[in-house]
Motif scaffolding. Structure first.
Motif, mmCIF file in Angstrom:
data_model
loop_
_atom_site.group_PDB
_atom_site.id
_atom_site.type_symbol
_atom_site.label_atom_id
_atom_site.label_comp_id
_atom_site.label_asym_id
_atom_site.label_seq_id
_atom_site.Cartn_x
_atom_site.Cartn_y
_atom_site.Cartn_z
ATOM 1 N N GLU A 163 0.812 -1.212 0.000
ATOM 2 C CA GLU A 163 0.000 0.000 0.000
ATOM 3 C C GLU A 163 0.848 1.266 0.000
ATOM 4 O OE1 GLU A 163 -2.525 -0.431 3.381
ATOM 5 O OE2 GLU A 163 -3.399 -2.306 2.666
ATOM 6 N N SER A 164 2.165 1.105 0.104
ATOM 7 C CA SER A 164 3.070 2.253 0.108
ATOM 8 C C SER A 164 3.461 2.624 -1.324
ATOM 9 C CB SER A 164 4.332 1.933 0.915
ATOM 10 O OG SER A 164 5.326 2.917 0.693
ATOM 11 N N PRO A 165 3.566 3.926 -1.617
ATOM 12 C CA PRO A 165 4.054 4.324 -2.948
ATOM 13 C C PRO A 165 5.505 3.921 -3.172
ATOM 14 C CG PRO A 165 3.876 6.230 -1.475
ATOM 15 C CD PRO A 165 3.212 5.082 -0.776
ATOM 16 N N ASN A 166 6.218 3.598 -2.094
ATOM 17 C CA ASN A 166 7.624 3.172 -2.200
ATOM 18 C C ASN A 166 7.774 1.657 -2.185
ATOM 19 O OD1 ASN A 166 8.685 5.829 -2.225
ATOM 20 N ND2 ASN A 166 8.461 5.938 0.005
ATOM 21 N N PHE A 167 6.688 0.919 -2.410
ATOM 22 C CA PHE A 167 6.746 -0.540 -2.371
ATOM 23 C C PHE A 167 7.863 -1.060 -3.280
ATOM 24 C CE2 PHE A 167 4.982 -4.681 -4.073
ATOM 25 C CZ PHE A 167 5.270 -5.417 -2.939
ATOM 26 N N GLY A 168 8.760 -1.851 -2.678
ATOM 27 C CA GLY A 168 9.865 -2.424 -3.430
ATOM 28 C C GLY A 168 11.090 -1.545 -3.533
ATOM 29 N N HIS A 169 11.036 -0.331 -2.964
ATOM 30 C CA HIS A 169 12.171 0.585 -3.057
ATOM 31 C C HIS A 169 13.242 0.230 -2.040
ATOM 32 C CE1 HIS A 169 14.516 4.225 -3.479
ATOM 33 N NE2 HIS A 169 14.352 4.511 -2.194
ATOM 34 N N ILE A 170 14.490 0.161 -2.481
ATOM 35 C CA ILE A 170 15.636 -0.046 -1.598
ATOM 36 C C ILE A 170 16.192 1.320 -1.210
ATOM 37 C CG2 ILE A 170 18.041 -0.832 -1.505
ATOM 38 C CD1 ILE A 170 17.212 -3.303 -3.054
ATOM 39 N N SER A 171 16.213 1.593 0.084
ATOM 40 C CA SER A 171 16.622 2.914 0.574
ATOM 41 C C SER A 171 18.038 2.945 1.120
ATOM 42 C CB SER A 171 15.654 3.390 1.660
ATOM 43 O OG SER A 171 15.598 2.449 2.725
ATOM 44 N N SER A 172 18.621 1.772 1.391
ATOM 45 C CA SER A 172 19.973 1.725 1.951
ATOM 46 C C SER A 172 20.614 0.405 1.569
ATOM 47 C CB SER A 172 19.935 1.866 3.471
ATOM 48 O OG SER A 172 21.221 1.750 4.041
#
Length: 408
Positions: A58-67
């Motif tokens: 449900e997050s717009p960042n689904f699947g995003h690697i931040s670090s």
């Protein structure tokens, strides 16, 4: 510092890690963040490492690697663990230095960021696998390669305060075929009984030897008590991979999954002998077209989740009436279904995220993470790490503490 969920008393910390204590019947409902640590393998010749990824569909960042934190080419980080108080983070590795403590911080927005990795001296032990932390300041690590010999394998005992090696437990099958450690992978501890059990899985090169046993070890003397066959026959190389000594409020049984057998085995604890009786098959995976039984987890409803790499399923069992193992539902994942984490989506749905890859083996290496509603079985989202990032996920763990009610 790793963002922690356990801002509670020591007694609650005990409760969380051991699935309970005998006087408490209901687990605490911890809310988990939707960002997770993953170990990964680089597919393009670069460094393997760890990453932080958002997994709420449900997050717009689904699947995003931040670090990301690179550990080195060929390190192959393998399993992620928190220490007993969820204050330190570790990963084992199949290569490199075999065991690392990981340092993290929170950025200005409170998001976890990976900083560095400190190798831990494992002595002569190679190929790090599973870890178990105990309440008395020790932790135990299985080393599938042991000292590197053909039938090797060892369990390292470490001081949790300074990561110093206390003892290396080993014992050859050639010396005593009834009490030995060979290719150990899974590990579980019952502190209340003073017992530890490890599995005998497979030689690290995946070709030189296969195990079919679990070995019971005295938690305090480090002496081997008994080696159990966990297979249809002595010649059936079933490859037990994980073991779970149920404790606290749960029925007193040992559970084991067999990687090549594709089954779940069970042994009852015998208070008269102070050890476990023989293992018997509790669930036949092949009868349902399943193979490669791998991980075992408990959720907050005291249900047992078991991953099957082929064809990529997670089976949910009721274990309240053991030795009867009651199948409640089957969840779809992808080929290579392996480790799991449990959390709530932004809207409050109870979900499990399944990491789908086992050692990049053919037909077991989807390279995805699937998020499934644990009630309805609906697949809510899939992250394709292979095609999106050129990496394969090796394991997964919460950034706010252990994302399960009980693992091994």
């Amino acid at each position: 510092m790793v963002k922690k969920l356990l801002l509670v008393t020591a007694s609650l910390t005990l409760f969380f890690f051991y699935g309970c204590n005998d006087n408490d019947d209901d687990p605490i409902n911890y809310a988990h963040d939707s960002m997770f640590f993953i170990d990964y393998r680089d597919l393009n010749g670069g460094s393997d490492g760890m990453a932080v990824i958002e997994l709420d569909p449900e997050s717009p960042n689904f699947g995003h690697i931040s670090s990301k934190l690179e550990l080195g080419v060929g390190v192959l980080p393998h399993h992620i663990y928190y220490d007993y108080f969820a204050q330190k983070l570790y990963t084992t590795a199949l290569g490199g230095s075999y065991l690392y403590q990981i340092r993290t911080v929170e950025d200005a927005n409170g998001n976890p960021t990976l900083v560095n990795a400190t190798p831990v001296n494992t002595g002569t032990s190679t190929v790090g696998e599973d870890i178990f932390f105990t309440s008395d300041g020790r932790y135990f690590v299985t080393f599938m390669g042991g000292d590197g010999s053909l039938k090797g394998g060892s369990v390292g005992v470490f001081n949790a305060s300074n990561n110093q090696l206390i003892k290396t437990i080993s014992g050859s099958i050639d010396t005593n075929p009834n009490k030995f450690i060979m290719y150990p992978h899974g590990i579980s501890v019952s502190e209340e009984k003073g017992l530890m059990m490890v599995t005998s899985t497979i030689h690290p090169d995946l070709t030189s030897g296969v195990g079919n046993t679990c070995t019971l070890i005295d938690l305090n003397t480090y002496e081997m008590i008994e080696t159990y066959t966990v297979a249809d026959s002595p010649s059936d190389m079933s490859s037990p991979v994980e073991v779970l000594l149920l404790r606290g409020q749960f029925p007193k049984f040992a559970l084991a999954t067999t990687m090549l057998g594709g089954d779940i085995w069970m042994a009852p604890y015998n208070p008269a002998t102070g050890k476990y009786d023989v293992f018997t098959k509790a669930f036949d995976g092949s009868a349902m077209g399943l193979g490669w039984a791998l991980e075992m987890y408990m959720d907050n409803n005291k249900h047992l989740y078991v991953s099957f790499g082929e064809p990529g399923k997670v089976l949910v069992f009721d274990i309240s009436n053991l030795p009867n193992l009651t199948l409640l539902r089957t969840l779809d994942a992808d080929q290579g279904a392996h480790h799991m984490v449990f959390f709530k989506t932004k809207s409050g749905r109870d979900v499990v995220a399944v990491q789908n890859n086992l050692l990049n083996l053919p037909n077991l290496n989807s390279g995805t993470i699937t998020v499934v509603d644990v009630i309805t079985g609906e697949k809510l989202g899939t992250v394709d790490l292979r095609n999106r990032y050129g990496i394969l996920p090796e394991s997964i763990e919460g950034t706010g503490g252990p994302s399960n009610y009980l693992h091994h």
